[in-house]
Write an enzyme that holds these catalytic residues in place. Structure first.
Site, PDB file in Angstrom:
ATOM      1  N   PHE A 158      21.294  40.002 -13.875  1.00 35.84           N
ATOM      2  CA  PHE A 158      22.625  39.513 -14.287  1.00 35.84           C
ATOM      3  C   PHE A 158      22.860  39.748 -15.782  1.00 35.84           C
ATOM      4  O   PHE A 158      23.513  38.927 -16.447  1.00 35.84           O
ATOM      5  CB  PHE A 158      22.803  38.010 -14.015  1.00 35.84           C
ATOM      6  CG  PHE A 158      22.489  37.536 -12.626  1.00 35.84           C
ATOM      7  CD1 PHE A 158      22.859  38.283 -11.520  1.00 35.84           C
ATOM      8  CD2 PHE A 158      21.864  36.314 -12.418  1.00 35.84           C
ATOM      9  CE1 PHE A 158      22.591  37.826 -10.231  1.00 35.84           C
ATOM     10  CE2 PHE A 158      21.596  35.841 -11.141  1.00 35.84           C
ATOM     11  CZ  PHE A 158      21.955  36.599 -10.048  1.00 35.84           C
ATOM     12  N   ILE A 159      22.341  40.806 -16.363  1.00 32.84           N
ATOM     13  CA  ILE A 159      22.422  40.963 -17.813  1.00 32.84           C
ATOM     14  C   ILE A 159      23.720  41.682 -18.220  1.00 32.84           C
ATOM     15  O   ILE A 159      23.937  42.852 -17.902  1.00 32.84           O
ATOM     16  CB  ILE A 159      21.181  41.706 -18.365  1.00 32.84           C
ATOM     17  CG1 ILE A 159      19.908  40.972 -17.916  1.00 32.84           C
ATOM     18  CG2 ILE A 159      21.256  41.810 -19.892  1.00 32.84           C
ATOM     19  CD1 ILE A 159      19.851  39.476 -18.229  1.00 32.84           C
ATOM     20  N   ALA A 180       6.678  26.579 -22.651  1.00 32.33           N
ATOM     21  CA  ALA A 180       7.827  26.991 -23.466  1.00 32.33           C
ATOM     22  C   ALA A 180       7.387  27.537 -24.829  1.00 32.33           C
ATOM     23  O   ALA A 180       8.083  28.356 -25.427  1.00 32.33           O
ATOM     24  CB  ALA A 180       8.773  25.808 -23.654  1.00 32.33           C
ATOM     25  N   GLU A 244      26.368  29.868 -28.792  1.00 31.61           N
ATOM     26  CA  GLU A 244      26.690  30.512 -27.511  1.00 31.61           C
ATOM     27  C   GLU A 244      27.660  29.643 -26.705  1.00 31.61           C
ATOM     28  O   GLU A 244      28.619  30.125 -26.118  1.00 31.61           O
ATOM     29  CB  GLU A 244      25.389  30.733 -26.728  1.00 31.61           C
ATOM     30  CG  GLU A 244      25.609  31.312 -25.352  1.00 31.61           C
ATOM     31  CD  GLU A 244      24.320  31.769 -24.679  1.00 31.61           C
ATOM     32  OE1 GLU A 244      23.288  31.884 -25.361  1.00 31.61           O
ATOM     33  OE2 GLU A 244      24.372  32.027 -23.464  1.00 31.61           O
ATOM     34  N   ARG A 270      60.942  31.564 -10.347  1.00 30.67           N
ATOM     35  CA  ARG A 270      60.813  31.678  -8.878  1.00 30.67           C
ATOM     36  C   ARG A 270      61.600  30.558  -8.210  1.00 30.67           C
ATOM     37  O   ARG A 270      61.454  29.378  -8.556  1.00 30.67           O
ATOM     38  CB  ARG A 270      59.330  31.573  -8.508  1.00 30.67           C
ATOM     39  CG  ARG A 270      59.040  31.650  -7.033  1.00 30.67           C
ATOM     40  CD  ARG A 270      59.065  33.061  -6.528  1.00 30.67           C
ATOM     41  NE  ARG A 270      58.650  33.136  -5.129  1.00 30.67           N
ATOM     42  CZ  ARG A 270      58.775  34.224  -4.412  1.00 30.67           C
ATOM     43  NH1 ARG A 270      59.268  35.347  -4.943  1.00 30.67           N
ATOM     44  NH2 ARG A 270      58.382  34.241  -3.145  1.00 30.67           N
ATOM     45  N   LEU A 339      50.507  27.963  -7.524  1.00 33.88           N
ATOM     46  CA  LEU A 339      51.917  27.980  -7.937  1.00 33.88           C
ATOM     47  C   LEU A 339      52.536  29.371  -7.795  1.00 33.88           C
ATOM     48  O   LEU A 339      53.762  29.503  -7.731  1.00 33.88           O
ATOM     49  CB  LEU A 339      52.046  27.479  -9.389  1.00 33.88           C
ATOM     50  CG  LEU A 339      51.839  25.963  -9.551  1.00 33.88           C
ATOM     51  CD1 LEU A 339      51.544  25.606 -11.013  1.00 33.88           C
ATOM     52  CD2 LEU A 339      53.059  25.187  -9.038  1.00 33.88           C
ATOM     53  N   GLU A 369      25.815  21.843 -14.276  1.00 33.58           N
ATOM     54  CA  GLU A 369      24.803  20.819 -13.963  1.00 33.58           C
ATOM     55  C   GLU A 369      23.782  20.713 -15.105  1.00 33.58           C
ATOM     56  O   GLU A 369      23.396  19.605 -15.505  1.00 33.58           O
ATOM     57  CB  GLU A 369      24.076  21.153 -12.647  1.00 33.58           C
ATOM     58  CG  GLU A 369      24.961  21.077 -11.402  1.00 33.58           C
ATOM     59  CD  GLU A 369      25.934  22.244 -11.284  1.00 33.58           C
ATOM     60  OE1 GLU A 369      25.622  23.353 -11.766  1.00 33.58           O
ATOM     61  OE2 GLU A 369      27.031  22.056 -10.711  1.00 33.58           O
TER      62      GLU A 369
END
Ligand code: FAD
Length: 381
Positions: A158-159, A180, A244, A270, A339, A369
């Protein structure tokens, strides 16, 4: 009335608008067919000084990193145009900037930044892996030291900008025993043997953004391509998350505002049952609610931009801005499709495209989340 921007920010806004109107808007269908923004538009953005705002002037940048409002203006205009434009541009010019400016050595800055500012060196950032994105500390890509090189093995998915990037900031595990604290960042450059890309991923929205899988098979990365400190990669990523997230929040809200304004006009034009559809009480109240929500949210986001400019934005407040704007944006766009009736579902109408493009803002760069998890922890829960 918004009071955070000065005339110099508005002047930059005019430049960005003109750039989009002249170089991006007329070629949208071409970009969709190519599943990417072509390099020539980034080179043009570079020529106009729109890629290196956060880079010091000595490396060819704009030298305004101290004032985030300049980057926010770019994010607003790109965001008002499309999620894809804002994300591809933002990853390179906003999200990656602090990694390449603040964490690099003088030698690295000289090597990369001048071409980063012109758009000749296009960049991506690879954190997410096929096995998971939310739990970043559990990433599996490894980098093992071998003499003057690091040998990288693993994959990312997904880069954004992944297919076309010349340099990818890759998070990899350099010490399996430290969780980590065993993660480091590397600049992996295109053409390095063993670094390959999969196809451009076929997404539900944003067909024009390049989103790719990246593969690393015994990729030998020179030691001088380590970004920041060994073992501090996770901390480096956490430090840069507020920027970010506020960048995402700015773009999220800008698209909602822009499509809501177009939809309001549509509901005036409309007609049904002999009257403008916006004048039915249900729709009038709906538009009143959405407008209120957008304006109240804008006040919060603007305060976050001001706080970030002053170096005071906390990761938790940035998380609040990110999830809330994603939620508001999705709610607004869904109502705008409704709409527009059947036309809202047609790709020739911007509202339908925007709705599909924006679904991912609740997922990427830390899902809603995960944002709530961070806020909840801050509440002592
Ligand atoms: C179009 C697009 C562009 C992207 N660009 C980039 C990029 O440039 N660079 C990059 O590194 N990544 C990128 N991503 C990846 C993105 O950041 C991840 O998809 C995201 O972080 C979620 O990770 P995941 O998909 O692995 O989902 P998972 O982590 O598997 O999560 C699945 C679901 O479980 C939920 N969940 C997970 N943990 C918890 C928890 N503790 N509590 C409650 N719920 C939880 C999540 O919220 C989500 O709903 C991009 C993604 C997309 C779709």
């Amino acid at each position: 009335m918004r009071s955070l921007y000065e005339p110099e920010h508005e002047a930059l806004r005019d430049t960005v608008r003109e750039f989009i109107d002249r170089h991006v808007r007329p070629r949208e269908e071409e970009f969709i067919a190519a599943k990417a923004f072509p390099r020539d538009i980034w080179l043009e953005a570079g020529k106009q000084g729109l890629l290196g705002l956060q880079v010091p002037e000595e490396y060819g940048g704009g030298g305004v990193a101290h004032d985030y409002r300049f980057s926010a203006v770019v994010g607003e205009e790109a965001g008002a145009f499309s999620v894809a434009l804002a994300s591809c541009w933002g990853i390179h010019a906003d999200i990656n900037a602090p990694y390449l400016v603040k964490l690099t050595t003088e030698e690295q800055r000289q090597r990369w930044l001048p071409r980063y500012c012109t758009g000749e060196l296009w960049t991506a950032i690879g954190m997410t892996e096929p096995s998971g994105g939310s739990d970043l500390a559990a990433l599996k890509t490894t980098a093992v030291r071998d003499g003057d090189e690091w040998v990288v093995n693993g994959s990312k998915t997904f880069i954004t900008n992944g297919y076309s990037a010349d340099l990818v900031i890759v998070a990899a595990r350099t010490d399996a025993s430290k969780g980590a604290r065993g993660i480091s960042l590397f600049a992996v450059e295109a053409g390095t043997p063993g670094f390959t890309r999969g196809r451009k991923l076929d997404k539900v929205g944003q067909p024009e953004s390049d989103t790719a899988e990246l593969f690393f098979e015994n990729v030998r990365v020179p030691a001088e391509n380590l970004i920041g400190q060994e073992g501090q990669g996770f901390i480096h990523m956490m430090q840069h998350l507020p920027q970010e997230r506020i960048g995402a929040a700015v773009a999220n809200l800008a698209l909602a505002r822009s499509v809501l304004a177009e939809t309001l006009q549509y509901t005036k034009d409309r007609k049904a049952f002999g009257q403008s559809i916006g004048t039915f009480q249900h729709n009038k109240f709906l538009l009143a609610e959405l407008t209120t929500k957008v304006e109240v949210t804008q006040a919060y986001v603007d305060q976050c931009v001001v706080a970030h400019t002053a170096g005071r934005l906390t990761a938790v407040d940035a998380a609040k801005a990110k999830w809330w704007t994603a939620q508001v944006q999705n709610e607004v766009l869904d109502a705008c499709v409704q709409l527009h009736g059947g036309y809202g579902f047609m790709r020739e109408y911007r509202v339908g495209r925007a709705w599909a493009d924006a679904r991912v803002t609740r997922i990427w760069a830390g899902s809603n989340e995960i944002m709530k998890e961070l806020i909840g922890r801050d509440l002592g829960l």
